[in-house]
Design a protein around this motif. Sequence first.
Motif, PDB file in Angstrom:
ATOM      1  N   CYS A 137      50.115 -45.170-152.037  1.00 35.77           N
ATOM      2  CA  CYS A 137      49.049 -44.884-152.986  1.00 35.77           C
ATOM      3  C   CYS A 137      47.678 -44.731-152.415  1.00 35.77           C
ATOM      4  O   CYS A 137      47.461 -45.625-151.530  1.00 35.77           O
ATOM      5  CB  CYS A 137      49.159 -45.183-154.454  1.00 35.77           C
ATOM      6  SG  CYS A 137      48.462 -46.999-154.371  1.00 35.77           S
ATOM      7  N   CYS A 161      62.594 -45.804-154.076  1.00 38.23           N
ATOM      8  CA  CYS A 161      61.031 -45.322-153.743  1.00 38.23           C
ATOM      9  C   CYS A 161      61.458 -43.843-153.092  1.00 38.23           C
ATOM     10  O   CYS A 161      61.708 -44.059-151.752  1.00 38.23           O
ATOM     11  CB  CYS A 161      60.446 -46.235-153.098  1.00 38.23           C
ATOM     12  SG  CYS A 161      60.159 -47.844-153.983  1.00 38.23           S
ATOM     13  N   VAL A 207      55.044 -49.586-156.252  1.00 37.51           N
ATOM     14  CA  VAL A 207      54.792 -48.879-155.110  1.00 37.51           C
ATOM     15  C   VAL A 207      54.781 -49.649-153.830  1.00 37.51           C
ATOM     16  O   VAL A 207      54.438 -50.894-153.933  1.00 37.51           O
ATOM     17  CB  VAL A 207      53.129 -48.135-155.168  1.00 37.51           C
ATOM     18  CG1 VAL A 207      52.269 -49.353-155.470  1.00 37.51           C
ATOM     19  CG2 VAL A 207      52.970 -47.341-154.071  1.00 37.51           C
ATOM     20  N   ALA A 232      57.065 -38.715-152.789  1.00 36.18           N
ATOM     21  CA  ALA A 232      56.339 -38.380-153.917  1.00 36.18           C
ATOM     22  C   ALA A 232      56.864 -37.218-154.692  1.00 36.18           C
ATOM     23  O   ALA A 232      56.753 -37.056-156.052  1.00 36.18           O
ATOM     24  CB  ALA A 232      54.991 -38.031-153.477  1.00 36.18           C
ATOM     25  N   THR A 233      57.249 -36.029-153.795  1.00 34.79           N
ATOM     26  CA  THR A 233      57.799 -34.867-154.569  1.00 34.79           C
ATOM     27  C   THR A 233      59.124 -35.159-155.507  1.00 34.79           C
ATOM     28  O   THR A 233      59.316 -34.625-156.359  1.00 34.79           O
ATOM     29  CB  THR A 233      58.330 -34.104-153.633  1.00 34.79           C
ATOM     30  OG1 THR A 233      59.098 -34.554-152.803  1.00 34.79           O
ATOM     31  CG2 THR A 233      56.932 -33.421-152.894  1.00 34.79           C
ATOM     32  N   LEU A 252      51.025 -42.043-159.722  1.00 36.69           N
ATOM     33  CA  LEU A 252      52.215 -42.388-159.779  1.00 36.69           C
ATOM     34  C   LEU A 252      53.057 -43.019-160.894  1.00 36.69           C
ATOM     35  O   LEU A 252      53.978 -42.883-161.414  1.00 36.69           O
ATOM     36  CB  LEU A 252      52.411 -43.449-158.589  1.00 36.69           C
ATOM     37  CG  LEU A 252      52.286 -43.208-157.011  1.00 36.69           C
ATOM     38  CD1 LEU A 252      52.295 -44.232-156.305  1.00 36.69           C
ATOM     39  CD2 LEU A 252      53.626 -42.037-156.649  1.00 36.69           C
ATOM     40  N   GLY A 294      56.774 -45.449-155.760  1.00 36.30           N
ATOM     41  CA  GLY A 294      56.152 -44.658-154.889  1.00 36.30           C
ATOM     42  C   GLY A 294      56.198 -45.369-153.723  1.00 36.30           C
ATOM     43  O   GLY A 294      56.584 -46.512-153.613  1.00 36.30           O
ATOM     44  N   ILE A 347      47.598 -39.485-153.258  1.00 41.16           N
ATOM     45  CA  ILE A 347      48.148 -39.419-154.546  1.00 41.16           C
ATOM     46  C   ILE A 347      47.770 -40.802-154.822  1.00 41.16           C
ATOM     47  O   ILE A 347      47.886 -41.887-154.415  1.00 41.16           O
ATOM     48  CB  ILE A 347      49.603 -39.448-154.756  1.00 41.16           C
ATOM     49  CG1 ILE A 347      50.129 -38.213-154.303  1.00 41.16           C
ATOM     50  CG2 ILE A 347      50.167 -39.767-156.037  1.00 41.16           C
ATOM     51  CD1 ILE A 347      51.605 -37.882-153.922  1.00 41.16           C
ATOM     52  N   VAL A 376      59.338 -38.336-157.237  1.00 44.46           N
ATOM     53  CA  VAL A 376      59.337 -39.545-158.221  1.00 44.46           C
ATOM     54  C   VAL A 376      59.435 -39.014-159.603  1.00 44.46           C
ATOM     55  O   VAL A 376      59.976 -39.719-160.526  1.00 44.46           O
ATOM     56  CB  VAL A 376      57.578 -40.057-158.086  1.00 44.46           C
ATOM     57  CG1 VAL A 376      57.218 -40.820-159.256  1.00 44.46           C
ATOM     58  CG2 VAL A 376      57.554 -40.786-156.779  1.00 44.46           C
TER      59      VAL A 376
END
Length: 242
Positions: A65, A40, A90, A43-44, A82, A62, A77, A46
């Motif tokens: 979320c 995990c 997640v 986010a940048t 995701l 992720g 996000i 993923v």
Amino acid sequence: MARQQLIAGNWKMNGTRDALAFFQDIAPAAAASTSEILICPPATLVAAGAAACANSPVKIGGQDCHSETSGAHTGDISAVMLRDAGAEFVILGHSERRADHGESSALVARKAKAALEAGLVPVICVGESETERREGRAEALVAEQLAGSLPEASGEDYVIAYEPVWAIGTGLTASAEDIQAMHAFIRGRLEQGEATRLLYGGSVKPGNAAEIFSLPDVDGGLIGGASLKAEDFAAIINNTTV
Ligand code: PEP
């Protein structure tokens, strides 16, 4: 039904594109493993992480979320986003989110519902503080978090991560006896306890992973610091699957 072990790395707020070499470095260990392997990243990374893992068994998740699918939520996000970026899991309700962002168990449950609807497997985190353990309230606190954080519908595929807050990033690990006892307690409280994977998290490293993951009610781990170095993470994968 046998539960497949899940070894999950949580990179937290660490990593830029140069960290993507990690996926090549852990590929041999992941390919030889009988465990499910999950990373995990922030986010940048993923989408780039999912692309880097396209031909490997490593899965991407992720770290959080939103509970809504879309809308006026600047900086957030959604689970759908995701999933669209290539995530399959997640993490939800991590103690750092509960502390830094004031996330309640009720919010975590709504996020878990959104994740399931988007086709993600939620990894729902619970765990007591040092004070709660010292005062003998660890089980009560975990029971309360579980009751509040689980998604409404039963029979859904989710993972629980038991992470005593005092063991996260501190180098302190709960004893094998305490981990097994808490995992058995958690399993007993779940509707589908025998089918649900329960991970331990809290300063897992190559030197202690094999012992922890061999406990009967531990189905793998959620690993922070030791998931940032490919060598350490590969050693954890290797040790626990031979
Ligand atoms: C975590 O981030 O969930 C965690 C368990 O961190 P660490 O392994 O560094 O204690």
